[in-house]
Each structure stands twice: as structure tokens, then as C-alpha cells.
Design a protein around this motif. Structure first.
Motif, short mmCIF file in Angstrom:
data_model
loop_
_atom_site.label_atom_id
_atom_site.label_comp_id
_atom_site.label_asym_id
_atom_site.label_seq_id
_atom_site.Cartn_x
_atom_site.Cartn_y
_atom_site.Cartn_z
N ASP A 23 -18.58 -0.81 13.95
CA ASP A 23 -17.89 0.17 13.12
C ASP A 23 -18.73 1.44 12.96
O ASP A 23 -19.41 1.65 11.95
N THR A 24 -18.68 2.29 13.99
CA THR A 24 -19.43 3.54 13.97
C THR A 24 -18.85 4.45 15.04
O THR A 24 -17.82 4.14 15.65
N GLY A 25 -19.51 5.58 15.31
CA GLY A 25 -19.03 6.50 16.33
C GLY A 25 -19.58 6.18 17.70
O GLY A 25 -20.10 5.10 17.96
N HIS A 26 -19.48 7.16 18.59
CA HIS A 26 -19.79 6.96 20.00
C HIS A 26 -21.28 6.72 20.25
O HIS A 26 -21.64 6.00 21.17
N TRP A 27 -22.13 7.34 19.47
CA TRP A 27 -23.58 7.25 19.70
C TRP A 27 -24.18 6.22 18.75
O TRP A 27 -24.97 6.53 17.85
N ALA A 28 -23.85 4.96 18.99
CA ALA A 28 -24.29 3.88 18.10
C ALA A 28 -25.79 3.71 18.08
O ALA A 28 -26.36 3.23 17.10
N MET A 29 -26.47 4.08 19.16
CA MET A 29 -27.93 3.96 19.17
C MET A 29 -28.58 4.92 18.20
O MET A 29 -29.74 4.75 17.82
N SER A 30 -27.82 5.92 17.76
CA SER A 30 -28.31 6.86 16.76
C SER A 30 -27.86 6.47 15.36
O SER A 30 -28.65 6.50 14.42
N THR A 31 -26.58 6.08 15.23
CA THR A 31 -26.02 5.82 13.91
C THR A 31 -26.25 4.40 13.41
O THR A 31 -26.41 4.17 12.22
N ARG A 32 -26.25 3.41 14.31
CA ARG A 32 -26.41 2.00 13.92
C ARG A 32 -27.31 1.25 14.91
O ARG A 32 -26.89 0.26 15.51
N PRO A 33 -28.54 1.71 15.10
CA PRO A 33 -29.37 1.10 16.16
C PRO A 33 -29.68 -0.37 15.93
O PRO A 33 -29.70 -1.15 16.89
N ALA A 34 -29.94 -0.77 14.70
CA ALA A 34 -30.27 -2.18 14.45
C ALA A 34 -29.09 -3.08 14.75
O ALA A 34 -29.22 -4.14 15.38
#
Length: 243
Positions: A214-225
Motif C-alpha cells: 500500500d504505497t506509490g510506485h517508488w516503494a524502495m523510497s516510501t516503504r523500504p522495510a
């Protein structure tokens, strides 16, 4: 497992900096790639899609020559690099134990031009935030967007023209996971069920899992864990693989 992380458009290996430690903590070896045309000093005019595919294939071959990497290699691709990873899996299916697509899919074979963004002087610059749909930038703070924008690298125009054929049916037996965030799992599943042209490779994949983040396209930035945990889960042996 030896995990090769392939960044999407405008990104280099550093895009995975906050994800790779999660994989290493789970016991995996990790190599994050910077694709041809994205290194300082590269000549973007000389780089095409095939060069980026070959770079991934070369790393698979190198890993397979090591004791730790032999027959235990996973490819993880983000965004447009889903096409790069999909072709690499086709070329080295016998050596790939798992494929993971992060807000990406393996493209069906054919001739594709990623012409959504304009070419300027032979490269595709990183657009402003307003050029992306709301689903792509969802959950992205101003600070995270500024960091993405600061690290973004113009993409060689030739790398956005994807002309390829798939030849090895064994690619469809590689355990595959799609971690989707821009589109919900239900929407992606609906596209597969409806036989959408873009979903033909997914429809033919014998061992496919689709999970949502549940996040945007750049998950490594917004939800990395959270992204790292989902990749770890995707790399766990399937019931048919044994331990």
C-alpha cells in the motif's frame, strides 16, 4: 540466495540502499546494479535496451560461477526494468530460482517504445511530479520526492525502445512474484483473467504470486522495510521446490 536488484528508469544501484540490508539480514547475498548508460561518464547515445539486458545476464553468469550463487540466483526488477529482467530470465531460466517484479511485470515479446515521456538530446530526463499519476506518487512525501529528483539520472533513449523475442519456455516455470503498489492485486489479476495483451507472460507463468504493498510506485523510497520483507517472502522456497 544470490539476489540481483535491478533499478527502474532514472535510478541507479543506490535506489536499493534501504532495501538491501533487509535482504542481507535474512541471509541473502545482494548485488544492486547500475545499468549501462546510467554510470557517470557513460555515453547514452551508445546504449540500448539489449545492452541493459546483457548487463543483467552477465551478472547472472558471474554469480553462477560462485559456490554461493550456483543454481540459487534471484532477479528483482523495478518498474520498466521488468522488461529487462523478463528477458534475462528467458535467457538464463535454468539458473534463475526466483523472479520478483516490483510494481513491474515481465513484458510479452514484441517491439515496444516507452514513449510516455519526451526525449531531449538523446535522453529521457526525469519529469516533474505533475507528470505522474496520483497512484504513482501516492505516499511520497515532499522530502522523498526531492531525494528522488536529486538522484535521478537521465535515461538513454535507446534503452526505452524494447525490441526482443522470447525463446525458452522454461522461463514460465521460474517461480515469480509481482509486488504491486500502483495497481491493486485485484486489478492486476483482473487484467490477467481478461487476457489483456500486456499480461500474457503473467498468464502463462506456472507459479505466480501477486501481493500488494500500500504505497506509490517508488516503494524502495516510501516503504523500504516493508518492500524488503515482501521480497524476502518471495524468495522463500515454494512448496514444490523443497527446502
Amino acid at each position: 540466495m544470490y539476489v540481483i536488484l535491478v533499478p527502474g528508469m532514472w535510478l541507479d544501484a543506490s535506489a536499493w540502499d534501504d532495501v538491501a540490508p533487509v535482504l542481507r539480514a535474512a541471509g541473502h547475498e545482494v548485488e544492486a546494479l547500475t545499468l549501462p548508460g546510467m554510470h557517470p561518464g557513460d555515453d547514452p547515445a551508445s546504449v540500448g535496451f539489449e545492452d541493459q539486458v546483457q548487463a543483467v545476464v552477465d551478472r547472472v553468469d558471474a554469480a553462477s560461477r560462485t559456490t554461493s550463487g550456483a543454481e540459487s540466483i534471484a532477479l528483482v526488477g523495478h518498474s520498466a526494468s521488468g522488461a529487462v529482467v523478463g528477458v534475462a530470465v528467458d535467457r538464463r531460466a535454468a539458473r534463475i530460482r526466483a523472479a520478483v517484479y516490483v510494481d513491474a511485470i515481465p513484458f510479452p515479446e514484441g517491439d515496444w517504445d516507452n514513449d510516455e515521456f519526451p526525449v531531449v538530446d538523446g535522453v529521457v530526463p526525469f519529469p516533474e511530479r505533475s507528470a505522474f499519476g496520483e497512484a504513482m506518487v501516492r505516499d511520497t512525501t515532499d522530502e522523498q520526492w526531492a531525494a528522488l529528483h536529486a538522484r535521478a539520472i537521465p535515461v538513454p533513449a535507446g534503452a526505452t525502445r524494447q525490441h526482443f523475442r522470447l525463446t525458452d519456455e522454461a522461463r514460465r516455470r521460474v517461480p515469480t512474484t509481482v509486488i504491486t503498489s500502483e495497481m491493486s492485486p485485484d486489478e492486476l489479476t483482473a487484467g490477467i483473467t481478461a487476457h489483456a495483451d500486456w499480461a500474457t507472460e503473467l498468464a502463462a507463468t506456472e507459479d505466480l504470486r501477486i501481493v500488494g504493498l500500500d504505497t506509490g510506485h517508488w516503494a524502495m523510497s516510501t516503504r523500504p522495510a516493508e518492500l524488503g520483507a515482501l521480497i524476502v517472502e518471495a524468495l522463500a522456497p515454494r512448496p514444490t521446490q523443497g527446502v
